[in-house]
Motif scaffolding. Sequence first.
Motif, short mmCIF file in Angstrom:
data_model
loop_
_atom_site.label_atom_id
_atom_site.label_comp_id
_atom_site.label_asym_id
_atom_site.label_seq_id
_atom_site.Cartn_x
_atom_site.Cartn_y
_atom_site.Cartn_z
N GLU A 27 33.63 50.04 45.07
CA GLU A 27 32.48 50.89 44.76
C GLU A 27 32.06 50.63 43.31
N ILE A 28 30.82 50.21 43.11
CA ILE A 28 30.30 49.92 41.78
C ILE A 28 29.30 51.01 41.41
N ASN A 29 29.64 51.84 40.45
CA ASN A 29 28.74 52.91 40.00
C ASN A 29 27.97 52.53 38.75
N ARG A 30 28.38 51.47 38.11
CA ARG A 30 27.68 51.01 36.89
C ARG A 30 27.62 49.49 36.93
N GLU A 31 26.47 48.94 37.20
CA GLU A 31 26.33 47.49 37.37
C GLU A 31 26.65 46.72 36.09
N LYS A 32 26.44 47.35 34.93
CA LYS A 32 26.71 46.66 33.67
C LYS A 32 28.20 46.42 33.43
N SER A 33 29.04 47.07 34.21
CA SER A 33 30.48 46.88 34.05
C SER A 33 30.96 45.60 34.72
N ILE A 34 30.11 44.98 35.55
CA ILE A 34 30.47 43.72 36.20
C ILE A 34 29.49 42.64 35.75
N ASN A 35 29.77 41.39 36.09
CA ASN A 35 28.95 40.26 35.61
C ASN A 35 28.17 39.57 36.72
N VAL A 36 28.23 40.11 37.94
CA VAL A 36 27.49 39.56 39.07
C VAL A 36 26.85 40.75 39.79
N PRO A 89 41.62 61.67 37.47
CA PRO A 89 41.07 62.54 36.41
C PRO A 89 39.61 62.87 36.66
N GLU A 90 39.18 64.00 36.15
CA GLU A 90 37.78 64.41 36.28
C GLU A 90 36.93 63.69 35.24
N ARG A 91 36.77 62.41 35.44
CA ARG A 91 35.98 61.57 34.55
C ARG A 91 35.06 60.70 35.39
N THR A 92 33.99 60.22 34.78
CA THR A 92 33.06 59.34 35.49
C THR A 92 33.72 58.00 35.74
N VAL A 93 33.66 57.56 36.98
CA VAL A 93 34.27 56.28 37.40
C VAL A 93 33.18 55.22 37.47
N GLN A 94 33.37 54.13 36.72
CA GLN A 94 32.39 53.04 36.75
C GLN A 94 32.63 52.09 37.93
N VAL A 95 33.91 51.80 38.19
CA VAL A 95 34.26 50.90 39.29
C VAL A 95 35.49 51.47 40.01
N ARG A 96 35.47 51.40 41.34
CA ARG A 96 36.63 51.81 42.13
C ARG A 96 37.00 50.67 43.07
N VAL A 97 38.25 50.25 43.02
CA VAL A 97 38.76 49.23 43.92
C VAL A 97 39.81 49.90 44.81
#
Length: 267
Positions: A27-36, A89-97
């Motif tokens: 799950e990708i919630n922030r596209e800038k965290s990946i390079n493709v 944790p109750e934090r925003t997740v940028q990527v979930r694998v």
Amino acid sequence: MPELPEMENYRQLLEQKLKNRVITQVEINREKSINVTPDYFSKLVIQTKVVRIERRAKHLLFHLNNNHVLLLHLMLGGRMFFGREEERPERTVQVRVSFGEQHLYFIGLRLGYLHLFTNNDIEKELSHLGPEPLADSFTMPLFIKLINKKRGRLKAKLVDQSFLSGIGNCYSDEICYQAKLLPTRDLNNLNENEGAELYYSIRSVLSDALRQGGYMELPLFKGDTKTGGYQTKVYDREGERCGRCGSVIVKDNISSRKTFYCRGCQK
């Protein structure tokens, strides 16, 4: 920011959890965290198996069984957590694998990243890194040869990833403290004994910190009692008394980096 001991601690713990496990979802919630693109990332990663996890400098490399590698750098503010959805944790997740009902969460990746490379491209990506200070190949003669070729302040060179891999703000201060050297010293002005003491301090401080799970109190999973057990001697201890000589620990700005040291016993 996590440094060599923190990332190596994470590597060891994650390899126990993830080696030979299949990635079932991404799950990708922030596209800038990946390079493709997210679609390409998911296509190349889902249903692959984590063959092994490697660390280089402050990076983790998740080697997959399709000749690709996930390259992680947490940078400032980044962290990971492994577990079930109700445990995270109750934090925003940028990527979930995901690995079935368990997930590896990448949190706080505003500056950090999880990039996808081929096995060939990863070598080019990390080719700028200097020697690994805990590797068997990092010997005293090699270190003395390195410092004889370099100029600059001790603080600046220790955090230079092309000089040595994995040391940052925290452990550069801890290493200088153990070696009884001021971080303002010029590298090329160290005498033979000081160079040897610096080498042994690098190996000792990093090894001790790794054994105790690093200094950052960010558990990797529920019940993780190892991570964050290392107690710093000078880093982030401005105004406290030095445990060696009793002088007050000071904070300074050296080479544009906050630096902590003891004027009493560091020369």
